[in-house]
Design a protein around this motif. Sequence first.
Motif, mmCIF file in Angstrom:
data_model
loop_
_atom_site.group_PDB
_atom_site.id
_atom_site.type_symbol
_atom_site.label_atom_id
_atom_site.label_comp_id
_atom_site.label_asym_id
_atom_site.label_seq_id
_atom_site.Cartn_x
_atom_site.Cartn_y
_atom_site.Cartn_z
ATOM 1 N N SER A 50 0.960 -1.356 0.000
ATOM 2 C CA SER A 50 0.023 -0.079 0.048
ATOM 3 C C SER A 50 0.862 1.296 0.092
ATOM 4 N N GLU A 51 0.606 2.072 -1.103
ATOM 5 C CA GLU A 51 1.765 3.042 -1.219
ATOM 6 C C GLU A 51 1.048 4.394 -0.221
ATOM 7 N N ARG A 52 1.756 5.015 0.305
ATOM 8 C CA ARG A 52 1.698 6.177 1.037
ATOM 9 C C ARG A 52 2.329 7.516 0.550
ATOM 10 N N ASN A 53 3.137 7.329 -0.251
ATOM 11 C CA ASN A 53 4.086 8.314 -0.688
ATOM 12 C C ASN A 53 4.129 8.745 -2.094
ATOM 13 N N PHE A 54 3.004 9.180 -2.743
ATOM 14 C CA PHE A 54 2.836 9.335 -4.155
ATOM 15 C C PHE A 54 3.505 10.540 -4.599
ATOM 16 N N ASP A 55 4.141 10.432 -5.807
ATOM 17 C CA ASP A 55 4.574 11.520 -6.724
ATOM 18 C C ASP A 55 3.420 12.075 -7.292
ATOM 19 N N SER A 56 3.664 13.270 -7.574
ATOM 20 C CA SER A 56 2.503 14.234 -8.000
ATOM 21 C C SER A 56 2.310 14.023 -9.797
ATOM 22 N N ARG A 57 3.313 13.035 -10.470
ATOM 23 C CA ARG A 57 2.984 13.033 -11.752
ATOM 24 C C ARG A 57 1.824 12.351 -12.239
ATOM 25 N N PRO A 58 1.401 12.757 -13.182
ATOM 26 C CA PRO A 58 -0.249 12.152 -13.674
ATOM 27 C C PRO A 58 -0.049 10.903 -14.289
ATOM 28 N N ILE A 59 -0.943 9.816 -14.260
ATOM 29 C CA ILE A 59 -0.862 8.761 -14.757
ATOM 30 C C ILE A 59 -1.384 8.765 -16.230
ATOM 31 N N GLU A 60 -0.799 8.063 -17.027
ATOM 32 C CA GLU A 60 -1.103 8.315 -18.587
ATOM 33 C C GLU A 60 -2.356 7.490 -18.809
ATOM 34 N N GLN A 61 -3.285 8.245 -19.587
ATOM 35 C CA GLN A 61 -4.486 7.785 -19.998
ATOM 36 C C GLN A 61 -4.652 6.334 -20.375
ATOM 37 N N GLU A 62 -3.736 5.836 -21.116
ATOM 38 C CA GLU A 62 -3.520 4.465 -21.589
ATOM 39 C C GLU A 62 -3.451 3.456 -20.499
ATOM 40 N N LYS A 63 -2.783 3.941 -19.390
ATOM 41 C CA LYS A 63 -2.793 3.088 -18.147
ATOM 42 C C LYS A 63 -3.863 2.718 -17.557
ATOM 43 N N VAL B 72 2.387 1.445 -11.544
ATOM 44 C CA VAL B 72 1.489 2.427 -10.786
ATOM 45 C C VAL B 72 1.143 1.674 -9.408
ATOM 46 N N HIS B 73 1.463 2.447 -8.494
ATOM 47 C CA HIS B 73 1.346 2.182 -6.967
ATOM 48 C C HIS B 73 -0.169 2.481 -6.569
ATOM 49 N N THR B 74 -0.630 1.777 -5.692
ATOM 50 C CA THR B 74 -1.941 1.777 -5.271
ATOM 51 C C THR B 74 -1.984 1.796 -3.565
ATOM 52 N N ILE B 75 -3.293 2.234 -3.158
ATOM 53 C CA ILE B 75 -3.529 2.152 -1.808
ATOM 54 C C ILE B 75 -5.060 1.816 -1.683
ATOM 55 N N TRP B 76 -5.524 0.829 -1.052
ATOM 56 C CA TRP B 76 -6.904 0.525 -0.748
ATOM 57 C C TRP B 76 -7.399 1.462 0.414
ATOM 58 N N ILE B 77 -8.221 2.090 0.180
ATOM 59 C CA ILE B 77 -8.814 3.172 1.294
ATOM 60 C C ILE B 77 -10.277 2.849 1.594
ATOM 61 N N ARG B 78 -10.579 2.565 2.948
ATOM 62 C CA ARG B 78 -11.890 2.556 3.513
ATOM 63 C C ARG B 78 -12.156 3.132 4.793
ATOM 64 N N GLY B 79 -11.500 4.002 4.879
ATOM 65 C CA GLY B 79 -11.473 4.999 5.951
ATOM 66 C C GLY B 79 -12.356 6.193 5.869
ATOM 67 N N PHE B 80 -13.740 5.815 5.577
ATOM 68 C CA PHE B 80 -14.830 6.987 5.589
ATOM 69 C C PHE B 80 -16.292 6.369 5.793
ATOM 70 N N GLU C 270 10.200 9.547 -3.828
ATOM 71 C CA GLU C 270 11.593 9.170 -3.266
ATOM 72 C C GLU C 270 11.538 8.438 -1.771
ATOM 73 N N LYS C 271 10.288 8.685 -0.924
ATOM 74 C CA LYS C 271 10.094 8.234 0.156
ATOM 75 C C LYS C 271 9.630 6.888 0.116
ATOM 76 N N SER C 272 9.177 6.257 -1.043
ATOM 77 C CA SER C 272 8.206 5.156 -1.067
ATOM 78 C C SER C 272 8.985 4.007 -0.540
ATOM 79 N N LYS C 273 8.366 3.193 0.299
ATOM 80 C CA LYS C 273 8.763 1.908 0.773
ATOM 81 C C LYS C 273 7.636 1.203 1.249
ATOM 82 N N ALA C 274 7.642 -0.181 1.499
ATOM 83 C CA ALA C 274 6.516 -0.765 2.254
ATOM 84 C C ALA C 274 6.819 -0.519 3.677
#
Length: 174
Positions: free
Chosen positions: A12-25, A117-125, A153-157
């Motif tokens: 679960s990624e908690r340190n995202f870069d601001s780069r946009p994800i390409e539409q094809e992805k 592309v990294h992800t995080i599952w969010i259910r805190g709502f 650059e801070k990303s790690k499990a």
Amino acid sequence: MSFFELARDRYSERNFDSRPIEQEKIDKILEAGRIVPTACNYQPQRFFVLKSEEALQTAKSVTPFTYKAPLMILVCYDMDTVWKNPSDRYYRNYNSGEQDASIAATTMMYEAEELGVHTIWIRGFDSKAVVDAFHLPENMIPVMFLGLGYPNEKSKAHAWHYRNKPIEEMAFEL
């Protein structure tokens, strides 16, 4: 990479870069959620793609767990199209919506990982707050947000990612 390696190494990624994800992805990730098996193939899963600053701000207003993801997918199910099992005596009026949406979300999560592309599952709502904030119809039930983006650059499990119970605590022969 084998599926086993993908499942083991994804975190679960908690340190995202601001780069946009390409539409094809994005299209491939959504397609992965579309083609999954669902109960009786009713396909009740629905995906709301949150890319605009306004949509992402709305997500931040209902959950503190967005981790600055540049893209989020609100995964819901349509209560009008779920498979229902009224004969289940233990779970009265059981419906398949949450499991169908979860299968779709998990598949999208692994497709994203395969695409880098990294992800995080969010259910805190609170579900009602999400329905109200996004003006969803009454039949649309939110299951989770999937935060997506490239790692920074801070990303790690997190350390707990590597703590797994032994299989003997999970699998039992009857």
